[in-house]
Design a protein around this motif. Structure first.
Motif, PDB file in Angstrom:
ATOM      1  N   HIS A  14       0.863  -1.185   0.000  1.00  0.00           N
ATOM      2  CA  HIS A  14       0.000   0.000   0.000  1.00  0.00           C
ATOM      3  C   HIS A  14       0.895   1.229   0.000  1.00  0.00           C
ATOM      4  O   HIS A  14       1.904   1.275   0.701  1.00  0.00           O
ATOM      5  N   ARG A  15       0.524   2.227  -0.796  1.00  0.00           N
ATOM      6  CA  ARG A  15       1.375   3.409  -0.926  1.00  0.00           C
ATOM      7  C   ARG A  15       1.367   4.293   0.319  1.00  0.00           C
ATOM      8  O   ARG A  15       2.185   5.214   0.421  1.00  0.00           O
ATOM      9  N   SER A  16       0.497   4.044   1.250  1.00  0.00           N
ATOM     10  CA  SER A  16       0.543   4.719   2.540  1.00  0.00           C
ATOM     11  C   SER A  16       1.446   3.910   3.459  1.00  0.00           C
ATOM     12  O   SER A  16       1.045   2.885   4.010  1.00  0.00           O
ATOM     13  N   PHE A 200       9.868   5.270  -5.303  1.00  0.00           N
ATOM     14  CA  PHE A 200      10.507   6.453  -4.728  1.00  0.00           C
ATOM     15  C   PHE A 200       9.891   6.676  -3.360  1.00  0.00           C
ATOM     16  O   PHE A 200       8.685   6.914  -3.237  1.00  0.00           O
ATOM     17  N   ILE A 201      10.718   6.587  -2.319  1.00  0.00           N
ATOM     18  CA  ILE A 201      10.256   6.624  -0.929  1.00  0.00           C
ATOM     19  C   ILE A 201      10.747   7.923  -0.311  1.00  0.00           C
ATOM     20  O   ILE A 201      11.895   8.020   0.132  1.00  0.00           O
ATOM     21  N   TRP A 236      -0.438  15.666  -1.765  1.00  0.00           N
ATOM     22  CA  TRP A 236       0.329  16.180  -2.907  1.00  0.00           C
ATOM     23  C   TRP A 236       1.345  15.140  -3.392  1.00  0.00           C
ATOM     24  O   TRP A 236       1.510  14.936  -4.593  1.00  0.00           O
ATOM     25  N   LEU A 237       1.977  14.455  -2.463  1.00  0.00           N
ATOM     26  CA  LEU A 237       2.948  13.421  -2.840  1.00  0.00           C
ATOM     27  C   LEU A 237       2.269  12.271  -3.571  1.00  0.00           C
ATOM     28  O   LEU A 237       2.786  11.776  -4.583  1.00  0.00           O
ATOM     29  N   TYR A 238       1.118  11.832  -3.076  1.00  0.00           N
ATOM     30  CA  TYR A 238       0.407  10.745  -3.747  1.00  0.00           C
ATOM     31  C   TYR A 238       0.035  11.144  -5.176  1.00  0.00           C
ATOM     32  O   TYR A 238       0.114  10.338  -6.102  1.00  0.00           O
ATOM     33  N   ARG A 239      -0.374  12.381  -5.344  1.00  0.00           N
ATOM     34  CA  ARG A 239      -0.765  12.865  -6.672  1.00  0.00           C
ATOM     35  C   ARG A 239       0.465  13.082  -7.563  1.00  0.00           C
ATOM     36  O   ARG A 239       0.374  12.928  -8.790  1.00  0.00           O
ATOM     37  N   SER A 242       2.797   8.041  -9.238  1.00  0.00           N
ATOM     38  CA  SER A 242       2.291   6.747  -8.770  1.00  0.00           C
ATOM     39  C   SER A 242       3.390   5.855  -8.215  1.00  0.00           C
ATOM     40  O   SER A 242       3.093   4.807  -7.638  1.00  0.00           O
ATOM     41  N   VAL A 243       4.667   6.250  -8.370  1.00  0.00           N
ATOM     42  CA  VAL A 243       5.756   5.446  -7.801  1.00  0.00           C
ATOM     43  C   VAL A 243       6.115   5.889  -6.385  1.00  0.00           C
ATOM     44  O   VAL A 243       6.956   5.270  -5.731  1.00  0.00           O
ATOM     45  N   VAL A 244       5.480   6.959  -5.911  1.00  0.00           N
ATOM     46  CA  VAL A 244       5.814   7.519  -4.600  1.00  0.00           C
ATOM     47  C   VAL A 244       5.138   6.721  -3.483  1.00  0.00           C
ATOM     48  O   VAL A 244       3.937   6.458  -3.526  1.00  0.00           O
ATOM     49  N   ILE A 245       5.945   6.367  -2.463  1.00  0.00           N
ATOM     50  CA  ILE A 245       5.444   5.677  -1.269  1.00  0.00           C
ATOM     51  C   ILE A 245       5.891   6.497  -0.053  1.00  0.00           C
ATOM     52  O   ILE A 245       6.985   6.303   0.466  1.00  0.00           O
ATOM     53  N   PRO A 246       5.078   7.450   0.400  1.00  0.00           N
ATOM     54  CA  PRO A 246       5.481   8.248   1.563  1.00  0.00           C
ATOM     55  C   PRO A 246       5.554   7.397   2.829  1.00  0.00           C
ATOM     56  O   PRO A 246       4.798   6.440   2.994  1.00  0.00           O
TER      57      PRO A 246
END
Length: 282
Positions: A14-16, A200-201, A236-239, A242-246
């Motif tokens: 999950h990206r969260s 990208f984390i 903003w990071l999620y938007r 799609s490779v971003v996983i904060p």
């Protein structure tokens, strides 16, 4: 948003995500004052559906990995505990890159023991040590992967050139760099990861100072959405890609729940544009 991203092409999370560094003592040293409370935070993260948890051998050092194992082992299906090596800790609040191959191998073995794992799903080089040839640092990670102790390899705080150098020896599954709406010096790295389908984390995803304060630049959009400024920073990071996983970190269950809820927050085009204009990349 797309709720999941497959790290390395075959490891969906999950990206969260959740950064566990805050579940340590002051200056990221030793256990937190309320260890039982920290264990409850880690368990609540998994209850919420968070499947990607980030730690490192340097957090504690070692005690953060032990705490996660005490909280979560045996790990639920799909839960990824990603850890890192390559930063030594001479003392509280002190950090020093250390990438000698024998040290990285030793730390990998210790982390496996502390986390009660046979294999890391994701093992990241915390920093490239400038005193050691990078090829030797990448090489020992490849050896550990070939031995079945690492599934996927990641890097942290690297440039595009360093990623490309590493990819001559290893498959880079993730990159963990400082990045948020106010600090975008790694924009080119994120663009590269997006093109190459590399996770990208962003660490420090909410930034510091005034960005997420009640009177900061996110406040008006947060009011429009009925959200907190921190949630807007994460949205903003999620938007952004799609490779971003904060991996926002906290020692509070309330803040953990707020951070996770940000993954469901939808920004209008004009809101995203306004946030992107806060600190446009050079």
């Amino acid at each position: 948003m797309n709720d999941t991203f497959a790290i390395g092409g075959d490891l969906p999370v999950h990206r969260s995500g959740f950064g566990a560094m805050r579940l340590t003592g002051p200056n990221v040293w030793g256990d937190p004052a309320d260890r039982d409370g920290a264990i409850e935070v880690a368990r609540r993260a998994v209850e919420l559906g968070i499947t990607f948890i980030d730690t490192a051998d340097a957090y504690g050092p070692g005690s953060n990995e032990e705490l996660l194992a005490d909280a979560l082992h045996p790990y639920a299906d799909g839960v990824v505990i990603a850890t890192k090596a390559g930063q030594s800790r001479p003392g509280p609040g002190k950090w020093k890159p250390l990438g000698r191959p024998e040290y990285l191998r030793q730390q990998a073995e210790l982390s496996l023991r502390r986390l009660k794992l046979d294999r890391f799903d994701l093992y990241q080089l915390h920093r490239i040590d400038p005193q050691v040839p990078a090829s030797e640092q990448f090489g020992v990670l490849k050896e550990l992967q070939d031995e079945g102790k690492i599934r996927h390899i990641g890097l942290s705080e690297v440039t595009v050139a360093q990623i490309e150098e590493a990819r001559t020896q290893i498959k880079v599954a993730s990159v963990q760099n400082l990045y948020n709406a106010a600090e975008r010096q790694h924009e080119a790295v994120l663009d590269y990861c997006e093109r190459e389908s590399i996770a990208f984390i962003p660490w420090h995803p909410v930034a510091k100072g005034d960005l997420a304060s009640a009177k900061g630049p996110l406040a008006s959009i947060a009011k429009e959405l009925g959200a907190t400024p921190s949630q807007v920073a994460l949205a903003w990071l999620y938007r952004r890609s799609s490779v971003v996983i904060p991996i926002p970190g906290t020692s509070s269950i309330k803040h953990l729940e707020e951070n996770h809820a940000a993954s469901a927050l939808e920004l209008a085009d004009e809101q995203f544009a306004a946030l992107s204009a806060i600190a446009p990349p050079a």
